[in-house]
Design an enzyme around this catalytic site. Structure first.
Site, PDB file in Angstrom:
ATOM      1  N   GLU A 254      -1.122   6.759  12.348  1.00 53.09           N
ATOM      2  CA  GLU A 254      -1.511   7.339  11.062  1.00 53.09           C
ATOM      3  C   GLU A 254      -1.406   6.270   9.976  1.00 53.09           C
ATOM      4  OE1 GLU A 254       0.715  10.108   7.756  1.00 53.09           O
ATOM      5  OE2 GLU A 254       0.887  10.712   9.849  1.00 53.09           O
TER       6      GLU A 254
ATOM      7  N   LYS B  31       2.040  20.344  10.472  1.00 51.99           N
ATOM      8  CA  LYS B  31       3.096  19.368  10.288  1.00 51.99           C
ATOM      9  C   LYS B  31       4.269  20.074   9.597  1.00 51.99           C
ATOM     10  CE  LYS B  31       3.942  15.266   7.369  1.00 51.99           C
ATOM     11  NZ  LYS B  31       3.260  14.262   6.526  1.00 51.99           N
TER      12      LYS B  31
ATOM     13  N   THR C 184      -0.909  11.415   4.416  1.00 50.07           N
ATOM     14  CA  THR C 184      -0.649  11.621   2.991  1.00 50.07           C
ATOM     15  C   THR C 184      -1.954  11.930   2.252  1.00 50.07           C
ATOM     16  OG1 THR C 184       1.100   9.955   3.247  1.00 50.07           O
ATOM     17  CG2 THR C 184       0.738  10.799   1.047  1.00 50.07           C
TER      18      THR C 184
END
Length: 211
Positions: free
Chosen positions: A38, A127, A67
């Site tokens: 990521e 998540k 993010t």
């Protein structure tokens, strides 16, 4: 794609690293058995890095963006070739934008209500963030009524507690700073990064076998 992404049980978060070292970081992690990387969009040259890592390593690793706060960031990441989109929060527009492009959507959630809403909106997985606040047992409790939803706890997870999260029902975990030791990367000791990744992946594999 989801199966490939979850193969090693860990998504490694590459955040705000020197762009000139990211390819070496990625190579070391892949050598260590990591199946998903990521790149956070708040990193220098983030979208360029997503594109270049995907081009360089092809199907050896699943590359995504992290993010991701806004629909615009999601679109930019997907245009760069991101195969999944991780967010610290749940935003319907981000989820729908990602799914409309046929890519994996993983919004950040904490409560059962958020988890169900995200799943109903089309999220592929969720998540659980910040995991360090609630701990591994919280994941186990969530799995009882919501076991049909894959959960990836992130935040405060390291080699000491990763097995506990996996045994308690995590489909995989997100790990960043505890693996990406600054002194190791700055000194160019990428073989140590590979060793740390191997150790982590081995612990996850053993924990899966114990479930």
């Amino acid at each position: 794609m989801i199966e490939r992404m979850l193969a090693s049980g860990v998504i490694v978060v590459i955040r705000r690293q020197d762009p000139d070292k990211v390819e070496q970081i990625a190579a070391a992690l892949i050598e260590g058995g990591v199946s998903a990387l990521e790149i956070t969009v708040d990193s220098p040259r983030a979208f360029e890095l997503i594109e270049s890592i995907k081009y360089t390593f092809h199907d050896r690793v699943v590359v995504g963006a992290g993010t991701v706060i806004t629909k615009q960031e999601a679109e930019a990441a997907l245009d760069a070739g991101a195969e999944f989109v991780f967010s610290p929060h749940f935003d319907e527009e981000v989820v729908k934008t990602t799914r409309s492009r046929g890519k994996i959507s993983i919004p950040g959630v904490l409560t059962p209500t958020e988890i169900v809403r995200a799943h109903q909106c089309g999220a592929d997985m969720v998540k659980v963030f910040p995991a360090s606040v609630v701990g591994a047992h919280y994941v186990k409790e969530l799995q009882a009524p919501l076991g049909h939803i894959k959960m990836i706890p992130t935040g405060g997870i390291n080699s000491d507690n990763v097995a506990e999260y996996i045994r308690n029902g995590a489909a995989a975990v997100g790990i960043g700073s505890s693996l990406m030791k600054r002194e190791v990367i700055q000194s160019g000791q990428f073989e140590r990064l590979t060793d740390h990744a191997k150790n982590l992946v081995t612990k996850i594999r053993h924990a899966r076998e114990e479930k």
